[in-house]
Design a protein around this motif. Structure first.
Motif, PDB file in Angstrom:
ATOM      1  N   ASP A   1       0.849  -1.188   0.000  1.00  0.00           N
ATOM      2  CA  ASP A   1       0.000   0.000   0.000  1.00  0.00           C
ATOM      3  C   ASP A   1       0.885   1.239   0.000  1.00  0.00           C
ATOM      4  O   ASP A   1       2.116   1.152   0.074  1.00  0.00           O
ATOM      5  CB  ASP A   1      -0.948   0.005   1.208  1.00  0.00           C
ATOM      6  N   PHE A   2       0.237   2.416  -0.095  1.00  0.00           N
ATOM      7  CA  PHE A   2       1.014   3.648  -0.230  1.00  0.00           C
ATOM      8  C   PHE A   2       1.817   3.968   1.020  1.00  0.00           C
ATOM      9  O   PHE A   2       2.834   4.652   0.940  1.00  0.00           O
ATOM     10  CB  PHE A   2       0.106   4.827  -0.608  1.00  0.00           C
TER      11      PHE A   2
ATOM     12  N   SER B   1      -3.261   6.734  -3.704  1.00  0.00           N
ATOM     13  CA  SER B   1      -1.896   6.410  -3.290  1.00  0.00           C
ATOM     14  C   SER B   1      -0.951   7.558  -3.605  1.00  0.00           C
ATOM     15  O   SER B   1      -0.100   7.932  -2.790  1.00  0.00           O
ATOM     16  CB  SER B   1      -1.419   5.128  -3.982  1.00  0.00           C
TER      17      SER B   1
END
Length: 370
Positions: free
Chosen positions: A230-231, A278
């Motif tokens: 994930d970001f 993101s």
């Protein structure tokens, strides 16, 4: 595979990704760029359009207001729409001179763009104007050149050719900024193909962009971020790679912005909305990273995942921007580009039919001679 996405929706997804992503990212990009810790503290996850200020000029922009990169892009869209085909530097220069308000530098466009506009009004070649930009490695074109990729949809080589041509309005010939802009243009031209995938888009970048500098850096960072889910993981890693400061536009160099955008695009499997979210939460030049990541993602998977409320908010805010280069809606911009692309296809088809008939005639003549 991405499933069936119409060409028209790929155009719309690309422009929506750039315009909405640029607006959302601008909230935390600010004058010097928020770091990701500040974004986390303020928002947790930023996922909305909010008012913001740029350039410390006292103008509090309405939620959904776009920024200098989109203004730059609007000029290219206008040139393509009016020509109904691929454009060159002179085509876009003509729109600059006609449509850019002389007092927008430092208000809605970067201060150095006033100098470029002054040069555009002179008699020098359009391809020499970029020599007067002091920032050859900036992302000013790489984060805006999506329309050049779209008018060349499916034609990767022509997209690259036009990027290097039109980009000379913004940066000097063969500069790092233009080499990195080729990534955006090539990726979009590839993504618009009917059977394109995330892997085919990245493969086109590897095949057609500068190997020694550009592909080497993208490949390195794709490999090093392949574990990121994930970001939050992605931005923590990037904070140790791209953290320079102390020089003008320190967070806005094309290699950083485009590499981050491609890594986001890959991590989010080309989903438009997820790529945008993101990107705007990474820190530093968030609006430009969002323009790259979401623009390419929209070109691949279309607009389905983009909330309509964001598109409507950007369209509403566009009516309020003083001295904007265009008040067209996102759909009007995308449809105008799509219509120009269809016009290009019709011209190509007429050429094929004409030359095919000529070839048939020549072959018949040769057979008769024998």
């Amino acid at each position: 595979m991405t499933g069936k996405v119409s060409s028209k929706d790929k155009f719309f997804g690309c422009i929506a990704g750039v315009h909405v992503g640029s607006s959302m990212g601008a909230i935390v990009e600010g004058y010097n760029g928020w770091d990701y810790e500040r974004i986390e503290k303020e928002f947790g996850t930023l996922n909305q359009l909010l008012p913001y200020e740029h350039y410390k000029n006292g103008w509090l922009r309405e939620p959904g207001t776009t920024e200098d990169g989109v203004e730059r892009q609007k000029l290219m869209i206008t040139a393509i729409m009016e020509k109904g085909d691929r454009v060159n530097a002179e085509d876009v220069r003509r729109i600059w001179v006609r449509d850019i308000h002389p007092n927008v530098a430092g208000v809605i466009s970067e201060p150095f763009e006033a100098e470029l506009l002054t040069m555009a009004k002179s008699k020098i070649s359009a391809k020499d104007i970029g020599r007067y930009c002091d920032y050859a490695g900036l992302n000013s074109f790489a984060r805006s050149c999506h329309p050049i990729g779209l008018i060349n949809a499916g034609d990767v080589e022509s997209a690259k050719e036009d990027i290097l041509e039109v980009g000379q309005l913004y940066q000097t010939t063969n500069s790092r900024g233009l080499k990195w802009a080729c990534v955006t243009g090539v990726a979009i031209a590839e993504a618009t193909k009917p059977n394109a995938t995330v892997d085919s888009v990245i493969g086109a970048i590897y095949d057609h962009c500068d190997k020694d500098e550009v592909v080497k850096e993208i490949d390195r960072e794709l490999n090093r971020t392949s574990h990121c889910k994930d970001f939050r993981e992605l931005r923590e890693y990037f904070d140790g790679v791209y953290s320079g400061e102390g020089v003008p536009y320190y967070m806005s160099y094309a290699n950083e912005v485009v590499t981050k955008g491609i890594c986001v695009f890959k991590m989010e499997k080309g989903d438009l909305y997820n790529s945008m979210i993101s990107a705007v939460n990474l820190g530093r030049d968030t609006d430009c990273v969002a323009a790259v990541a979401a623009g390419i993602a929209g070109s691949l998977t279309g607009s389905k995942s983009m909330p309509r409320k964001f598109i409507e908010q950007v369209d509403d805010a566009t009516t309020l921007i003083p001295n904007t280069n265009s008040r067209r809606t996102i759909k009007e911009n995308a449809d105008g580009l799509y219509d120009a692309f269809q016009n290009r296809l019709r011209k190509m088809q007429r050429y094929v039919e004409e030359m095919g008939e000529q070839s048939t005639h020549n072959n018949t003549f040769l057979m008769e001679e024998k």
